[in-house]
Design a protein around this motif. Structure first.
Motif, PDB file in Angstrom:
ATOM      1  N   ILE A   1       0.962  -0.719   0.061  1.00 56.47           N
ATOM      2  CA  ILE A   1      -0.368  -0.257  -0.501  1.00 56.47           C
ATOM      3  C   ILE A   1       1.186   1.211   0.082  1.00 56.47           C
ATOM      4  O   ILE A   1       1.328   1.366   0.862  1.00 56.47           O
ATOM      5  N   ASP A   2       1.063   2.236  -0.679  1.00 52.05           N
ATOM      6  CA  ASP A   2       2.102   3.124  -1.497  1.00 52.05           C
ATOM      7  C   ASP A   2       0.994   4.340  -1.351  1.00 52.05           C
ATOM      8  O   ASP A   2       0.940   4.212  -2.192  1.00 52.05           O
ATOM      9  N   ILE A   3       1.541   4.902   0.162  1.00 49.16           N
ATOM     10  CA  ILE A   3       0.779   5.962   0.479  1.00 49.16           C
ATOM     11  C   ILE A   3       1.858   7.238   0.322  1.00 49.16           C
ATOM     12  O   ILE A   3       1.203   8.777   0.641  1.00 49.16           O
ATOM     13  N   ALA A   4       3.045   7.002  -0.203  1.00 48.15           N
ATOM     14  CA  ALA A   4       3.296   8.290  -0.137  1.00 48.15           C
ATOM     15  C   ALA A   4       2.666   9.340  -1.012  1.00 48.15           C
ATOM     16  O   ALA A   4       3.082   8.869  -2.799  1.00 48.15           O
TER      17      ALA A   4
ATOM     18  N   ARG B   1      -4.721  10.219  -6.013  1.00 47.99           N
ATOM     19  CA  ARG B   1      -3.733  11.373  -5.966  1.00 47.99           C
ATOM     20  C   ARG B   1      -3.541  11.468  -4.926  1.00 47.99           C
ATOM     21  O   ARG B   1      -4.584  11.440  -3.805  1.00 47.99           O
ATOM     22  N   ILE B   2      -2.394  11.503  -3.868  1.00 49.02           N
ATOM     23  CA  ILE B   2      -1.569  11.688  -2.279  1.00 49.02           C
ATOM     24  C   ILE B   2      -1.238  12.878  -2.540  1.00 49.02           C
ATOM     25  O   ILE B   2      -0.082  12.908  -3.619  1.00 49.02           O
TER      26      ILE B   2
ATOM     27  N   LEU C   1      -4.934  20.917   5.741  1.00 50.43           N
ATOM     28  CA  LEU C   1      -6.651  19.638   6.493  1.00 50.43           C
ATOM     29  C   LEU C   1      -7.211  19.237   5.712  1.00 50.43           C
ATOM     30  O   LEU C   1      -7.924  17.954   5.420  1.00 50.43           O
ATOM     31  N   LYS C   2      -7.490  19.881   4.223  1.00 51.10           N
ATOM     32  CA  LYS C   2      -8.217  20.020   3.323  1.00 51.10           C
ATOM     33  C   LYS C   2      -7.643  19.103   2.368  1.00 51.10           C
ATOM     34  O   LYS C   2      -7.703  17.538   2.097  1.00 51.10           O
ATOM     35  N   TYR C   3      -6.590  19.574   2.508  1.00 47.54           N
ATOM     36  CA  TYR C   3      -5.063  17.861   1.539  1.00 47.54           C
ATOM     37  C   TYR C   3      -5.118  17.133   2.521  1.00 47.54           C
ATOM     38  O   TYR C   3      -5.179  15.784   1.944  1.00 47.54           O
TER      39      TYR C   3
ATOM     40  N   ILE D   1      -9.736  10.270   2.140  1.00 45.64           N
ATOM     41  CA  ILE D   1     -10.600   9.727   1.529  1.00 45.64           C
ATOM     42  C   ILE D   1      -9.581   9.052   0.777  1.00 45.64           C
ATOM     43  O   ILE D   1     -10.901   7.583   0.052  1.00 45.64           O
ATOM     44  N   SER D   2      -8.734   9.005   0.194  1.00 41.19           N
ATOM     45  CA  SER D   2      -8.248   7.938  -1.250  1.00 41.19           C
ATOM     46  C   SER D   2      -7.811   6.543  -0.365  1.00 41.19           C
ATOM     47  O   SER D   2      -7.217   5.888  -1.542  1.00 41.19           O
TER      48      SER D   2
END
Length: 179
Positions: free
Chosen positions: A42-45, A73-74, A88-90, A96-97
């Motif tokens: 799981i690549d969330i970088a 998109r992360i 906070l939005k990002y 969510i992503s």
């Protein structure tokens, strides 16, 4: 590298300290030793920005030999957010992503789970979901930011939240390797 098999490991350190490089070396070890079918990443970088971060696929093509999960998109909230609200939005957009990736793994787990940049999820995500990942995988290894270079979060609170939740996760693993 064999000592990490069957263990739960957190790789912690500041940006550029070698956490992702070590994760890539462990991935290569797993593939060379016939574990390809047992591995999920799981690549969330976030993609590399200002010399910080970077997806595993930016380091190696070995990701093509295992189950590789990555969101559309992360974001790097502290690096691109201009103020508290943007950060906070990002962070929320990242949550969510990332959650569907967690769901994919939980609905079809493999014996080995590698997570790149776990702390991105901790900015807005539910730590119990990460604990569930740690428990379900026989071998778990994740990179986690812990340092000073990204501490300015423009009073959004994500740095303190990240630190607090990472400390909870440290209690759930067998090995903490600091870089």
């Amino acid at each position: 590298m064999k000592e990490f098999l069957g263990r739960k490991t957190l790789l912690t350190g500041d940006v550029g300290s070698g956490k992702t490089r070590f994760l890539v070396e462990f991935l290569k070890f797993l593939i060379e030793n016939g574990y390809s079918d047992d591995v999920t990443i799981i690549d969330i970088a976030p993609s590399r920005i200002h010399g910080v971060g970077g997806a595993i696929r930016e380091y190696t093509e070995h990701v093509l030999m295992v189950r590789y999960l990555r969101g559309e998109r992360i974001w790097a909230p502290r690096l691109i957010g201009k103020n508290r609200e943007e950060i906070l939005k990002y962070a929320e957009e990242n949550r969510i992503s990332i959650e569907p990736l967690i769901d994919m793994y939980l609905s079809n787990p493999t014996k080995i789970l590698l997570v790149n940049d776990l702390t991105i999820y901790l900015h807005a995500g539910d730590v119990t979901r990460i604990i569930e990942l740690i428990h379900i995988a026989e071998t778990f290894m994740a990179t986690a930011y812990e340092g000073e270079k990204l501490k300015d979060d423009k009073n959004s609170g994500i740095t303190e939240r990240e630190r607090k939740l990472l400390n909870i996760l440290k209690e759930k693993v067998d090995i903490i390797k600091r870089f």
